[in-house]
Write a protein that holds these residues in place. Sequence first.
Motif, mmCIF file in Angstrom:
data_model
loop_
_atom_site.group_PDB
_atom_site.id
_atom_site.type_symbol
_atom_site.label_atom_id
_atom_site.label_comp_id
_atom_site.label_asym_id
_atom_site.label_seq_id
_atom_site.Cartn_x
_atom_site.Cartn_y
_atom_site.Cartn_z
ATOM 1 N N ASN A 2 3.314 -1.904 -9.858
ATOM 2 C CA ASN A 2 3.636 -0.602 -9.275
ATOM 3 C C ASN A 2 5.148 -0.346 -9.254
ATOM 4 O O ASN A 2 5.591 0.786 -9.473
ATOM 5 C CB ASN A 2 3.054 -0.499 -7.866
ATOM 6 N N ARG A 3 5.923 -1.408 -9.035
ATOM 7 C CA ARG A 3 7.371 -1.205 -9.083
ATOM 8 C C ARG A 3 7.820 -0.910 -10.507
ATOM 9 O O ARG A 3 8.754 -0.123 -10.724
ATOM 10 C CB ARG A 3 8.110 -2.429 -8.522
ATOM 11 N N ALA B 113 9.665 4.122 -2.848
ATOM 12 C CA ALA B 113 8.638 3.200 -3.326
ATOM 13 C C ALA B 113 9.268 1.913 -3.853
ATOM 14 O O ALA B 113 8.789 0.811 -3.570
ATOM 15 C CB ALA B 113 7.801 3.865 -4.419
ATOM 16 N N LEU C 190 8.418 -1.646 -2.157
ATOM 17 C CA LEU C 190 7.763 -2.650 -2.994
ATOM 18 C C LEU C 190 8.624 -3.901 -3.119
ATOM 19 O O LEU C 190 8.098 -5.028 -3.165
ATOM 20 C CB LEU C 190 7.455 -2.063 -4.376
ATOM 21 N N VAL D 263 3.988 5.854 -5.480
ATOM 22 C CA VAL D 263 4.007 5.890 -6.947
ATOM 23 C C VAL D 263 2.827 6.694 -7.482
ATOM 24 O O VAL D 263 2.977 7.521 -8.397
ATOM 25 C CB VAL D 263 3.984 4.460 -7.526
ATOM 26 N N THR D 264 1.659 6.474 -6.906
ATOM 27 C CA THR D 264 0.459 7.184 -7.362
ATOM 28 C C THR D 264 0.614 8.694 -7.197
ATOM 29 O O THR D 264 0.284 9.472 -8.102
ATOM 30 C CB THR D 264 -0.777 6.698 -6.576
ATOM 31 N N ALA E 83 6.078 0.824 -12.607
ATOM 32 C CA ALA E 83 5.767 2.246 -12.799
ATOM 33 C C ALA E 83 6.818 3.134 -12.152
ATOM 34 O O ALA E 83 7.199 4.173 -12.710
ATOM 35 C CB ALA E 83 4.390 2.548 -12.225
ATOM 36 N N GLY F 134 0.154 -6.943 -8.677
ATOM 37 C CA GLY F 134 -0.002 -5.514 -8.456
ATOM 38 C C GLY F 134 1.261 -4.865 -7.938
ATOM 39 O O GLY F 134 1.593 -3.725 -8.316
ATOM 40 N N SER G 160 0.829 -1.203 0.000
ATOM 41 C CA SER G 160 0.000 0.000 0.000
ATOM 42 C C SER G 160 0.862 1.251 0.000
ATOM 43 O O SER G 160 0.599 2.205 -0.757
ATOM 44 C CB SER G 160 -0.933 0.007 1.208
ATOM 45 N N LYS H 41 3.196 10.092 -9.720
ATOM 46 C CA LYS H 41 2.641 10.217 -11.071
ATOM 47 C C LYS H 41 1.717 11.429 -11.172
ATOM 48 O O LYS H 41 1.732 12.161 -12.159
ATOM 49 C CB LYS H 41 1.878 8.944 -11.441
ATOM 50 N N ALA I 124 2.512 1.643 -3.437
ATOM 51 C CA ALA I 124 1.528 2.101 -4.427
ATOM 52 C C ALA I 124 1.174 3.563 -4.201
ATOM 53 O O ALA I 124 1.009 4.330 -5.161
ATOM 54 C CB ALA I 124 0.271 1.233 -4.344
#
Length: 284
Positions: free
Chosen positions: A251-252, A225, A229, A199-200, A254, A247, A193, A203, A196
């Motif tokens: 995310n990694r 991150a 991750l 990263v979120t 990204a 998932g 979590s 972005k 993610a």
Amino acid sequence: SATIFNASTSSVSAVDTEIDDVFQFISDGLSDFAIKKYEAIRSRNDGRLTTKQEYRLDANIGHAHYAKHDFDLASQFYLRAVTFYLESKESRAIQILGYFLAGNRPKVLELATELHTDVPEFSQAWAFWVRGHSDKADLDQIILQIPENHRNDAEVAMALADKAIRASNYDAYVEHSRIAVLASPDWPEAQASLGAALVTRAKANAIVHPDIGLVPVESEALCEANDILTQAIQTFGERDCKKHLAGVYFNRSAAHKLLGVKSESLNDLQMAFKLDPHDPTIAA
């Protein structure tokens, strides 16, 4: 995410001991084997099981399905389990989890309110209470109603992180995910979590360059991150949670992409697709 725990008992009968022993297979990622063992226990003792033992078998079979991400079946077994026994805070939490997985948020909120009123020190009741609110509910108002001694609980923090991302509140998503990791450093779902969330947010805050695309302004957060991750991947290990791992790898990937490490990004994306080729986000 919710923590799954062995539907325990104070009894020391041979059947109860066997139920305890089988639970370890779920923890080891062998959920299908555990289900077969539990069904064998039921078959061998048909007509001789106590109501508490019937509850324990169904609840733990529910846990096995939950670990496999078979949430519909998990919900069915949880709700059947509490028809046999509903006299402890843990069994009431099982009932709430069953309704949560069935998508019945009003019932979750109702039962969680009753549970945290009856047992105010039970943090899991507060976590379910958070999850029972609609996506439109104000996050700050929810937090204000939670006793301060429960706000730093890992499951409560994870529930708040989930509310934050649904509201596109990326700072709160990072904040509460981080609290969850601090409260439970070895919980892979919390690690995933936080990764993610970082990263979120990175972005969302990146600058769009006309020639090279997204340019991150939170490089340190992306490096964090990547690290967290990676920890999540290692902590999940060989457990039966491929969809979770997919998932995490996605995310990694990204994070690597935003940092400009294209080869590592591609490797992680390929692993994510291998683990869960049917996820539309990964396959896009």
